[in-house]
Enzyme design. Sequence first.
Site, PDB file in Angstrom:
ATOM      1  CE1 TYR A  87      -0.399   5.287   0.512  1.00  0.00           C
ATOM      2  CE2 TYR A  87      -1.676   7.141   1.904  1.00  0.00           C
ATOM      3  CZ  TYR A  87      -0.275   6.252   1.417  1.00  0.00           C
ATOM      4  OH  TYR A  87       0.942   6.580   1.806  1.00  0.00           O
ATOM      5  CG  ASP A 129       2.500 -11.871  -7.514  1.00  0.00           C
ATOM      6  OD1 ASP A 129       3.426 -12.741  -7.232  1.00  0.00           O
ATOM      7  OD2 ASP A 129       2.801 -10.665  -7.637  1.00  0.00           O
ATOM      8  CG  ASP A 147      -0.147  -6.310  -6.990  1.00  0.00           C
ATOM      9  OD1 ASP A 147      -0.735  -5.985  -8.056  1.00  0.00           O
ATOM     10  OD2 ASP A 147       1.121  -6.324  -6.977  1.00  0.00           O
TER      11      ASP A 147
END
Length: 344
Positions: A87, A129, A147
Amino acid sequence: MNIVIPGYDIEGGIGEGAMASVYLATQRSLERKVALKVMAAALAADPSFCERFLREGKTLARLSHPHTVTIHDIGSVGELYYMAMEYLPNGTLKERIAAGLTPEQGVTLIRQIASALGYAHAQGLVHRDVKPANILFRADGTAVLSDFGIAKSLDDRTQFTQAGFAVGTPSYMSPEQARGQEIDGRADLYALGVVLYEILVGKLPYTGTDALSTALAHLTEPLPELPVHHGRYQDVLRKLLAKDPAERFPDAAALLRALDQLPADSSQATLVRPLPIPLSFDLAGMTPVSIDIPTDKPQPQPVRQPVVTPTQHNAVSEQRRGPVLALAAVEVAVALAIGGASYW
């Protein structure tokens, strides 16, 4: 929110995309905050994609690099496929670009992400990406590439990643990626070049009104010149954003070497300064004389130019250019439609 995953207390949503939703959660066993990514239901209905998600998740969990996000856990519960990640609540590069970065700060971040990409490529993974929204920060300011949700294994041949599928974000998508062709790490370097341009100029090099026009701009428009005061980065950008992958840096290591060899900041050289006028001249014994300079402008001799009918010239140009753009548009439109590329 009707999501229940054993071992996690889900507190709320923190992000949503076409492929997954991300939630803030607490991992009970270690009492730590995690970002819990849950695959979109439409993708979870595809068995081949679910298999790939779990396989690549295990690969990502083995990645250990200072500038890649840490994967803590991956699994499935019923129809829910999830990934628990480090996180990172300290914002994204997208936000920092909007706030303003110096070129030196930007190049430092590009170096960090380039090293992460080089490491991932060496493990056989292409991110696909790379964009500012997927570059996060730890508390100490370290940039972290996140990601990897649509990362592609170089040997992957599942339906989702076969040629003809365009996956990624059009504003950062390489020409070959927009066409749905086979890609390698050089597609990630292209995207990183777009990020570098955005850091330096504050806007994207290629834009359009929708995904198709944006992708076509990457395929057909020349690279914009940087402002004069950023000229030292032009050669690096020219190689990063070459339309042909063969003309780009072959790998992240080559990019890092080029950044090490950047010319010194020559912004002062762009200033125009008057030449100093000496107080006295040594004419070596010669005597200066005055001459009359004619003030009338010489009349130029008429030059006969061949007559070209504008309609003929424009017709030829359009005949040559029209089919090329039309063919590219059809090719990209099909790839984007099949791949479902997101536009943001």
